[in-house]
Design a protein around this motif. Structure first.
Motif, mmCIF file in Angstrom:
data_model
loop_
_atom_site.group_PDB
_atom_site.id
_atom_site.type_symbol
_atom_site.label_atom_id
_atom_site.label_comp_id
_atom_site.label_asym_id
_atom_site.label_seq_id
_atom_site.Cartn_x
_atom_site.Cartn_y
_atom_site.Cartn_z
ATOM 1 N N GLN A 119 0.852 -1.186 0.000
ATOM 2 C CA GLN A 119 0.000 0.000 0.000
ATOM 3 C C GLN A 119 0.890 1.238 0.000
ATOM 4 N N LEU A 120 0.626 2.134 -0.929
ATOM 5 C CA LEU A 120 1.367 3.380 -1.033
ATOM 6 C C LEU A 120 0.391 4.535 -0.951
ATOM 7 N N GLN A 121 0.667 5.478 -0.053
ATOM 8 C CA GLN A 121 -0.164 6.665 0.104
ATOM 9 C C GLN A 121 0.715 7.907 -0.009
ATOM 10 N N ALA A 122 0.174 8.943 -0.649
ATOM 11 C CA ALA A 122 0.883 10.214 -0.752
ATOM 12 C C ALA A 122 -0.156 11.324 -0.855
ATOM 13 N N GLY A 123 0.106 12.446 -0.192
ATOM 14 C CA GLY A 123 -0.846 13.539 -0.255
ATOM 15 C C GLY A 123 -0.385 14.740 0.543
ATOM 16 N N THR A 124 -1.288 15.707 0.669
ATOM 17 C CA THR A 124 -0.973 16.955 1.357
ATOM 18 C C THR A 124 -2.239 17.546 1.959
ATOM 19 N N GLY A 125 -2.055 18.505 2.850
ATOM 20 C CA GLY A 125 -3.202 19.144 3.489
ATOM 21 C C GLY A 125 -2.751 20.231 4.440
ATOM 22 N N GLY A 126 -3.635 20.595 5.357
ATOM 23 C CA GLY A 126 -3.342 21.634 6.329
ATOM 24 C C GLY A 126 -3.620 21.165 7.742
#
Length: 245
Positions: A119-126
């Protein structure tokens, strides 16, 4: 029938270099821990090892953390856990006293107990500090992750999928008279396209300082992968040695 019972908890965090507080001259930390348990009776035997390594950097407007965790265990000579997770995350702040900041994350997981092949997860946010004081921290964050998974379902189906998830986290930390530290983080990651597809991760720690550099620590971890209908939990305890540099 006479039964011999042998229980040996080995939850000892053997070298734990942890940087709990950064300052103008301190920008790096490393953290290595190792814990385990052995349980034997006349009929059964189980053992579990839990190892982790962390490395972090923090400057006035930037912070980065590299985390690795491996759990391995057997029950009656059958592998029950072979779970590995590694993640790299960073925070971007306007200044070191800012309440709001941006974060980014890349995470890789493989887990026998949760039936995750890859499982690979990547992302962004605040994220936002509701409270950010020396002895009390309460923080919430939210963002979007891309999730690429390779799973095994209960019916034996090989499930390869991609989805976007909303990732919401709550983090808290309370320090009582510089002797007791209670902290934790809780994640829920819902698929944006499938209501029944969600992930829960929760970690809670309680540490009692015995010396300036030595603490007794109890940690509880819970994980659920609803897509595979699998969950696991781990309670560990031991000694934590700290060194600031």
């Amino acid at each position: 029938m006479k039964c011999k019972h042998f229980l040996l908890p080995l939850f000892i965090l053997i070298t734990h270099h942890c940087l709990a507080q950064f300052n103008d001259t301190t920008h790096y930390y490393t953290n290595f821990s190792s814990a385990g348990s052995i349980n034997k009776t006349d009929q059964t035997s189980t053992y579990l090892l839990n190892n982790s390594f962390k490395f972090g950097i923090k400057k006035k407007t930037f912070a980065m953390n590299f985390n690795n965790n491996w759990i391995y265990g057997k029950a009656d000579h059958i592998i029950s856990n072979n779970d590995f997770a590694t993640s790299l995350d960073f925070n971007l702040l306007r200044n070191d006293s800012a309440r709001f900041y941006y974060w980014g994350l890349a995470n890789y997981t493989t887990s026998v107990s949760l039936k995750i092949n890859n499982q690979l997860q990547a992302g962004t946010g605040g994220a936002y500090y509701i409270v950010n004081k020396k002895n009390t921290v309460f923080n919430i964050s939210d963002g979007i992750l891309f999730d690429r998974g390779d799973l095994f379902l209960d019916d034996g189906t090989h499930d390869v999928y991609s989805t976007y998830r909303n990732s919401f986290r709550v983090f808290f930390k309370f320090v009582i008279k510089d002797l007791i530290v209670f902290d934790g983080s809780d994640f829920i990651q819902n698929s944006l396209t499938r209501r029944s597809d969600y992930i829960i991760r929760s970690t809670t720690n309680l540490s009692v300082k015995l010396r300036k550099w030595l603490s007794f620590t109890t940690s509880y971890n819970y994980n659920r992968m609803n897509r595979t209908a699998r969950e696991n939990s781990l309670l560990s305890y031991g000694l934590t040695a700290e060194k600031y540099f």
